[in-house]
Design a protein around this motif. Structure first.
Motif, PDB file in Angstrom:
ATOM      1  N   UNK A 139       0.637  -1.273  -0.044  1.00 48.41           N
ATOM      2  CA  UNK A 139      -0.012   0.010  -0.183  1.00 48.41           C
ATOM      3  C   UNK A 139       0.762   1.132   0.014  1.00 48.41           C
ATOM      4  N   UNK A 140       2.044   1.236   0.806  1.00 51.36           N
ATOM      5  CA  UNK A 140       2.626   2.365   0.986  1.00 51.36           C
ATOM      6  C   UNK A 140       3.476   2.416  -0.677  1.00 51.36           C
ATOM      7  N   UNK A 141       3.715   1.615  -1.170  1.00 51.60           N
ATOM      8  CA  UNK A 141       4.308   1.798  -2.551  1.00 51.60           C
ATOM      9  C   UNK A 141       3.212   2.497  -3.497  1.00 51.60           C
ATOM     10  N   UNK A 142       2.379   2.102  -3.350  1.00 49.70           N
ATOM     11  CA  UNK A 142       1.105   2.700  -4.225  1.00 49.70           C
ATOM     12  C   UNK A 142       1.057   4.042  -3.959  1.00 49.70           C
ATOM     13  N   UNK A 143       1.109   4.568  -2.727  1.00 51.64           N
ATOM     14  CA  UNK A 143       1.009   5.999  -2.369  1.00 51.64           C
ATOM     15  C   UNK A 143       2.168   6.676  -2.548  1.00 51.64           C
ATOM     16  N   UNK A 144       3.581   6.066  -2.616  1.00 52.77           N
ATOM     17  CA  UNK A 144       4.664   6.523  -3.101  1.00 52.77           C
ATOM     18  C   UNK A 144       4.549   6.903  -4.542  1.00 52.77           C
ATOM     19  N   UNK A 145       4.230   5.950  -5.534  1.00 51.57           N
ATOM     20  CA  UNK A 145       4.023   6.165  -6.891  1.00 51.57           C
ATOM     21  C   UNK A 145       3.003   7.611  -6.950  1.00 51.57           C
ATOM     22  N   UNK A 146       2.215   7.879  -6.154  1.00 48.36           N
ATOM     23  CA  UNK A 146       1.462   8.831  -6.305  1.00 48.36           C
ATOM     24  C   UNK A 146       1.906  10.304  -5.450  1.00 48.36           C
ATOM     25  N   UNK A 147       3.027  10.464  -5.176  1.00 42.10           N
ATOM     26  CA  UNK A 147       3.517  11.564  -4.469  1.00 42.10           C
ATOM     27  C   UNK A 147       3.862  11.548  -3.050  1.00 42.10           C
ATOM     28  N   UNK A 148       3.534  10.523  -2.358  1.00 44.08           N
ATOM     29  CA  UNK A 148       3.495  10.349  -0.993  1.00 44.08           C
ATOM     30  C   UNK A 148       5.219  10.128  -0.521  1.00 44.08           C
ATOM     31  N   UNK A 149       5.597  10.794   0.562  1.00 48.06           N
ATOM     32  CA  UNK A 149       6.866  10.443   1.101  1.00 48.06           C
ATOM     33  C   UNK A 149       6.386   9.040   1.933  1.00 48.06           C
ATOM     34  N   UNK A 150       7.045   7.881   1.300  1.00 45.79           N
ATOM     35  CA  UNK A 150       6.649   6.404   1.994  1.00 45.79           C
ATOM     36  C   UNK A 150       6.883   6.394   3.356  1.00 45.79           C
ATOM     37  N   UNK A 151       7.939   6.883   3.819  1.00 48.80           N
ATOM     38  CA  UNK A 151       8.142   6.486   5.357  1.00 48.80           C
ATOM     39  C   UNK A 151       7.203   7.651   5.973  1.00 48.80           C
ATOM     40  N   UNK A 152       6.855   8.720   5.668  1.00 43.16           N
ATOM     41  CA  UNK A 152       5.720   9.528   6.264  1.00 43.16           C
ATOM     42  C   UNK A 152       4.415   8.901   6.112  1.00 43.16           C
ATOM     43  N   UNK A 153       4.034   8.304   5.255  1.00 44.28           N
ATOM     44  CA  UNK A 153       2.831   7.656   4.884  1.00 44.28           C
ATOM     45  C   UNK A 153       2.761   6.652   5.748  1.00 44.28           C
ATOM     46  N   UNK A 154       3.649   5.648   6.043  1.00 41.84           N
ATOM     47  CA  UNK A 154       3.713   4.416   6.812  1.00 41.84           C
ATOM     48  C   UNK A 154       3.698   5.096   8.558  1.00 41.84           C
ATOM     49  N   UNK A 155       4.256   6.004   8.700  1.00 41.24           N
ATOM     50  CA  UNK A 155       4.230   6.422  10.077  1.00 41.24           C
ATOM     51  C   UNK A 155       2.762   7.058  10.538  1.00 41.24           C
TER      52      UNK A 155
END
Length: 218
Positions: A139-155
């Motif tokens: 899921x984090x990979x998906x949001x990273x592809x759409x501009x999210x910072x992966x670590x921030x998203x997971x946090x």
């Protein structure tokens, strides 16, 4: 017969516990929908998701539900067509451990300001494009592809406030008697039940909204 996705409630991980948590309107012979069939009047009055004061339409959904993906275009049209003074909310259903990551994704994307641009895209990626999007890492990979910072998203997705929100969501969903997705709840008073199509579910929603507006939204 249109069927929603139905899952048995299970104890959630991360310490999330199952909690067990209006008045009926007089029958209207001319009404196109029947209380107890296409919709039900909830026994506990005014169990709303928010306290905005507007007429509230809630879709209980999950990114893990293909029927929610199929219903999503109807929800988009509902949002555009609902009258002034009516708001549409989404509540992700944490019915079991496999669906909790999707609920976390919803709240993290909302906090990061990515919800509007990724909501339909998530459904498309998972069910049309057949991406493996199930674990938090995927899921984090998906949001990273759409501009999210992966670590921030997971946090954000694993934050204590998200744990608490998911627990509250589950309690409210149980109070409403929701056992499948997609389900619509209007003003904490009416819940969709036996509908035969997505078109009927959307039309029922509009009818219940108008009923609330006509009644003065008490």
């Amino acid at each position: 017969m249109f069927k929603t996705t139905r899952l048995r409630l299970a104890t959630l991980f991360c310490g999330l516990l199952l909690t067990t948590a209006c008045s009926a309107a007089a029958p209207d012979a001319a009404a196109p929908y029947t209380d107890g069939d296409q919709y039900v009047t909830l026994p506990a009055p005014n169990q709303r998701y928010s306290s905005s004061g507007k007429v509230e339409v809630v879709e209980v959904f999950s990114y893990g539900c293909i029927h929610c993906a199929e219903f999503s275009p109807y929800v988009d049209e509902l949002r555009k067509s609902l009258p002034k003074g009516v708001e549409l909310k989404l509540v992700p259903a944490p019915f079991n451990d496999s669906w909790v990551p999707f609920a976390r994704a919803y709240y993290a994307s909302k906090k990061l300001g990515l919800l509007e641009q990724t909501h339909d895209e998530f459904f498309k990626a998972k069910f049309k494009d057949q991406y493996p999007i199930n674990s938090m890492d995927e899921i984090a990979d998906f949001y990273a592809r759409h501009g999210a910072n992966r670590d921030k998203f997971l946090s954000d997705a694993k934050a204590p406030e998200v744990d608490a929100q998911i627990k509250r969501d589950l309690a409210l969903i149980q109070t409403w008697g929701v056992d499948g997705t997609p389900t619509i709840v209007v003003d904490g008073k009416y819940r969709s039940a036996n509908v035969k199509s997505f078109q009927e579910l959307a039309a029922l929603t509009k009818w219940l909204v108008q009923r609330e507006l006509n009644a003065g939204h008490q």
